[in-house]
Design an enzyme around this catalytic site. Sequence first.
Site, PDB file in Angstrom:
ATOM      1  N   SER A   8      -0.481  16.035  -7.085  1.00  0.00           N
ATOM      2  CA  SER A   8      -0.018  14.684  -7.154  1.00  0.00           C
ATOM      3  C   SER A   8       1.232  14.556  -7.979  1.00  0.00           C
ATOM      4  O   SER A   8       1.182  15.213  -9.196  1.00  0.00           O
ATOM      5  CB  SER A   8      -1.263  13.729  -7.892  1.00  0.00           C
ATOM      6  OG  SER A   8      -2.363  13.870  -6.860  1.00  0.00           O
ATOM      7  N   ASP A  22       6.369   2.898  -7.971  1.00  0.00           N
ATOM      8  CA  ASP A  22       6.984   3.536  -6.724  1.00  0.00           C
ATOM      9  C   ASP A  22       8.207   2.505  -6.630  1.00  0.00           C
ATOM     10  O   ASP A  22       8.270   1.328  -6.236  1.00  0.00           O
ATOM     11  CB  ASP A  22       6.204   3.776  -5.558  1.00  0.00           C
ATOM     12  CG  ASP A  22       5.191   4.654  -6.005  1.00  0.00           C
ATOM     13  OD1 ASP A  22       5.029   5.309  -7.034  1.00  0.00           O
ATOM     14  OD2 ASP A  22       4.363   4.736  -5.064  1.00  0.00           O
ATOM     15  N   VAL A  63       4.758  -2.645   8.615  1.00  0.00           N
ATOM     16  CA  VAL A  63       3.700  -3.771   8.623  1.00  0.00           C
ATOM     17  C   VAL A  63       2.391  -2.875   7.744  1.00  0.00           C
ATOM     18  O   VAL A  63       2.091  -1.656   8.136  1.00  0.00           O
ATOM     19  CB  VAL A  63       3.373  -3.888  10.142  1.00  0.00           C
ATOM     20  CG1 VAL A  63       2.202  -4.798  10.038  1.00  0.00           C
ATOM     21  CG2 VAL A  63       4.509  -4.291  10.833  1.00  0.00           C
ATOM     22  N   SER A  80      -2.582   4.992   0.387  1.00  0.00           N
ATOM     23  CA  SER A  80      -2.703   6.520   1.002  1.00  0.00           C
ATOM     24  C   SER A  80      -2.012   5.948   2.276  1.00  0.00           C
ATOM     25  O   SER A  80      -2.177   6.680   3.339  1.00  0.00           O
ATOM     26  CB  SER A  80      -4.099   7.099   1.164  1.00  0.00           C
ATOM     27  OG  SER A  80      -4.403   7.350  -0.176  1.00  0.00           O
ATOM     28  N   ALA A  85      12.606  -2.897   6.483  1.00  0.00           N
ATOM     29  CA  ALA A  85      12.691  -1.607   5.883  1.00  0.00           C
ATOM     30  C   ALA A  85      13.873  -1.174   4.847  1.00  0.00           C
ATOM     31  O   ALA A  85      14.962  -1.640   5.213  1.00  0.00           O
ATOM     32  CB  ALA A  85      13.027  -0.369   7.233  1.00  0.00           C
ATOM     33  N   ILE A  86      13.792  -0.560   4.057  1.00  0.00           N
ATOM     34  CA  ILE A  86      14.706  -0.290   2.710  1.00  0.00           C
ATOM     35  C   ILE A  86      15.181   1.098   3.052  1.00  0.00           C
ATOM     36  O   ILE A  86      14.148   2.275   3.055  1.00  0.00           O
ATOM     37  CB  ILE A  86      14.262  -0.591   1.500  1.00  0.00           C
ATOM     38  CG1 ILE A  86      13.722  -1.787   1.243  1.00  0.00           C
ATOM     39  CG2 ILE A  86      15.192   0.207   0.577  1.00  0.00           C
ATOM     40  CD1 ILE A  86      13.169  -2.211  -0.132  1.00  0.00           C
ATOM     41  N   VAL A  87      16.279   1.429   3.422  1.00  0.00           N
ATOM     42  CA  VAL A  87      16.991   2.726   3.596  1.00  0.00           C
ATOM     43  C   VAL A  87      17.228   3.213   2.264  1.00  0.00           C
ATOM     44  O   VAL A  87      18.206   2.688   1.484  1.00  0.00           O
ATOM     45  CB  VAL A  87      18.140   2.854   4.589  1.00  0.00           C
ATOM     46  CG1 VAL A  87      18.781   4.083   4.845  1.00  0.00           C
ATOM     47  CG2 VAL A  87      17.710   2.049   5.939  1.00  0.00           C
ATOM     48  N   LYS A  90      -0.582  -6.047  -2.580  1.00  0.00           N
ATOM     49  CA  LYS A  90       1.249  -5.776  -2.684  1.00  0.00           C
ATOM     50  C   LYS A  90       1.828  -7.093  -2.540  1.00  0.00           C
ATOM     51  O   LYS A  90       2.967  -7.387  -3.043  1.00  0.00           O
ATOM     52  CB  LYS A  90       1.407  -5.048  -1.253  1.00  0.00           C
ATOM     53  CG  LYS A  90       0.988  -3.653  -1.325  1.00  0.00           C
ATOM     54  CD  LYS A  90       1.469  -2.661  -0.375  1.00  0.00           C
ATOM     55  CE  LYS A  90       1.352  -1.296  -0.430  1.00  0.00           C
ATOM     56  NZ  LYS A  90      -0.014  -0.828  -0.651  1.00  0.00           N
ATOM     57  N   GLU A 107     -10.001   6.130   0.990  1.00  0.00           N
ATOM     58  CA  GLU A 107      -9.574   7.204  -0.043  1.00  0.00           C
ATOM     59  C   GLU A 107     -10.654   8.159  -0.599  1.00  0.00           C
ATOM     60  O   GLU A 107     -10.273   8.734  -1.717  1.00  0.00           O
ATOM     61  CB  GLU A 107      -8.279   6.895  -1.028  1.00  0.00           C
ATOM     62  CG  GLU A 107      -7.051   5.991  -0.486  1.00  0.00           C
ATOM     63  CD  GLU A 107      -6.461   5.037  -1.145  1.00  0.00           C
ATOM     64  OE1 GLU A 107      -7.043   3.827  -1.278  1.00  0.00           O
ATOM     65  OE2 GLU A 107      -5.330   5.362  -1.864  1.00  0.00           O
ATOM     66  N   GLU A 125      12.933   8.012  -2.024  1.00  0.00           N
ATOM     67  CA  GLU A 125      11.605   7.290  -2.678  1.00  0.00           C
ATOM     68  C   GLU A 125      11.541   8.045  -3.882  1.00  0.00           C
ATOM     69  O   GLU A 125      11.555   9.187  -4.167  1.00  0.00           O
ATOM     70  CB  GLU A 125      10.542   7.675  -1.782  1.00  0.00           C
ATOM     71  CG  GLU A 125      10.563   7.039  -0.341  1.00  0.00           C
ATOM     72  CD  GLU A 125       9.210   6.771   0.257  1.00  0.00           C
ATOM     73  OE1 GLU A 125       8.076   6.612  -0.663  1.00  0.00           O
ATOM     74  OE2 GLU A 125       9.280   6.924   1.501  1.00  0.00           O
TER      75      GLU A 125
HETATM   76  N1  ADP Z   1       9.751  -1.694   3.093  1.00  0.00           N
HETATM   77  C1  ADP Z   1       9.725  -0.444   3.213  1.00  0.00           C
HETATM   78  N2  ADP Z   1      11.154   0.371   3.591  1.00  0.00           N
HETATM   79  C2  ADP Z   1      10.870   1.757   3.697  1.00  0.00           C
HETATM   80  N3  ADP Z   1       9.839   2.459   3.931  1.00  0.00           N
HETATM   81  C3  ADP Z   1       8.669   1.804   3.530  1.00  0.00           C
HETATM   82  C4  ADP Z   1       8.530   0.381   3.241  1.00  0.00           C
HETATM   83  N4  ADP Z   1       7.494   0.295   2.870  1.00  0.00           N
HETATM   84  C5  ADP Z   1       6.699   1.343   3.050  1.00  0.00           C
HETATM   85  N5  ADP Z   1       7.589   2.419   3.386  1.00  0.00           N
HETATM   86  C6  ADP Z   1       7.124   3.788   3.627  1.00  0.00           C
HETATM   87  O1  ADP Z   1       5.960   3.845   3.826  1.00  0.00           O
HETATM   88  C7  ADP Z   1       4.880   4.767   2.628  1.00  0.00           C
HETATM   89  C8  ADP Z   1       3.846   3.685   2.180  1.00  0.00           C
HETATM   90  O2  ADP Z   1       3.804   2.785   1.848  1.00  0.00           O
HETATM   91  P1  ADP Z   1       3.452   2.057   0.672  1.00  0.00           P
HETATM   92  O3  ADP Z   1       3.643   0.521   0.530  1.00  0.00           O
HETATM   93  O4  ADP Z   1       3.772   2.562  -0.633  1.00  0.00           O
HETATM   94  O5  ADP Z   1       1.750   2.067   0.802  1.00  0.00           O
HETATM   95  P2  ADP Z   1       0.541   2.831   0.195  1.00  0.00           P
HETATM   96  O6  ADP Z   1       0.060   1.783  -0.783  1.00  0.00           O
HETATM   97  O7  ADP Z   1      -0.346   3.056   1.241  1.00  0.00           O
HETATM   98  O8  ADP Z   1       1.097   4.093  -0.417  1.00  0.00           O
HETATM   99  C9  ADP Z   1       5.992   4.497   1.550  1.00  0.00           C
HETATM  100  O9  ADP Z   1       5.903   5.619   0.797  1.00  0.00           O
HETATM  101  C10 ADP Z   1       7.239   4.632   2.320  1.00  0.00           C
HETATM  102  O10 ADP Z   1       7.470   6.091   2.966  1.00  0.00           O
HETATM  103 MG    MG Z   2       2.816   4.301  -1.609  1.00  0.00          MG
END
Ligand code: ADP
Ligand code: MG
Length: 364
Positions: free
Chosen positions: A334, A310, A188, A195, A227-229, A148, A19, A232
């Site tokens: 941002s 988030d 994953v 980022s 995956a969570i539908v 995480k 980053e 955000e």
């Molecule tokens: N469990 C999840 N369910 C649905 N979307 C996800 C999930 N995890 C990540 N995402 C998608 O991936 C993006 C980046 O994941 P995130 O965990 O926030 O990583 P980073 O720290 O890189 O921002 C999220 O903003 C979302 O769009």
């Molecule tokens: Mg994120």
Amino acid sequence: MTTPGKTRVAIVFGGRSPEHGISCVSAGSVLAALDPDEFEVVPVGITRQGQWVLASGDPGQLAIADRKLPEITAGSGAELVLRADPAVGGLMVLDPAQGPVALADVDVVFPVLHGAYGEDGTIQGMLEMADIPYVGANVFASAAAMDKEFTKKLCAAEGIPVGPYVVLRAGMTLTEEDKERLGLPVFVKPSRAGSSFGITKVDDWAQLDAAVATAREIDTKVLVEGAIVGREIECGVLEGEAGGAPEASVLAEVRVVSGHDWYDFEAKYIDDACEYDIPANLPEHVTRQVREYATRAFTALDCSGLARADFFVTPELDVYLNEINTMPGFTPTSMFPRMWAASGLEYPKLVNRLIRTALRRAGR
Ligand SMILES: Nc1ncnc2c1ncn2[C@@H]1O[C@H](COP(=O)(O)OP(=O)(O)O)[C@@H](O)[C@H]1O
Ligand SMILES: [Mg+2]
């Protein structure tokens, strides 16, 4: 030389994480926002290799140009050395002829660094050893929010809902039971990154091994999340003024449009692929819930200064915490500064408050 009456603040940016470029853009906006009558700025760049240099303080050189992110290189300025010794604390310039020359003490450091070696407790530890006050989370909170796995564990322990996930340490793979429990698709991701680097959305178990290998290029520990539908939703949190309870901003919704399935790197920074609602259009009780979880998460991780929490909000209006960022993006577009501006705290006031909070916390 230090100017009497002015606060001398070192803005540290760039760094060894992927980053790097985002950090430079964030720092450019912070630099531009500091009132020169009140602050004397020492712009400190860190190259991708980890070398510290006295960088240009020109915000114009730290902007995205032609879709290219700025970069700090060894030639960007004189080499700097941070003396992690409280007795001689401060920054030294390495002069090839004279050797180290003191650049004078800084009153406070603003590490505008994202990801590894910046947002993860490492630079915070170095600043603690040098006895220099700094903006943002301490060593523990930085490390906990960077990871995480531990973000989820600490927040879940405080009653904040998190989605289903499995931690794959080095050499581990998903079991059949894991796959059944998580269902498809899964995300994953490296446990310690940001980022969206190293993250893959997997729609078919046949893609899993490749996705895990991609994430492991960044971190040997990988998270596989169901995956969570949902929408955000993001919330800015600031340490309370004068040590009071943490405060939550109005909420933002990020919607990914035009060709991006999820909030990946390109959608975040390069393409014009996102729409934002500030404030997010949510029922009042959901807004209250998210803001309450955000401040609770801030406290659960022992954060200070600032953080962005988030979340996902499902169509049934269930709220799940996704992650906490202890040094959220500070670029002009941002979410963190925009959410605070919408809450009545404009960018220069926000930066000012962060620096004042850091000095107060250090008893200066
Ligand atoms: N469990 C999840 N369910 C649905 N979307 C996800 C999930 N995890 C990540 N995402 C998608 O991936 C993006 C980046 O994941 P995130 O965990 O926030 O990583 P980073 O720290 O890189 O921002 C999220 O903003 C979302 O769009
Ligand atoms: Mg994120």
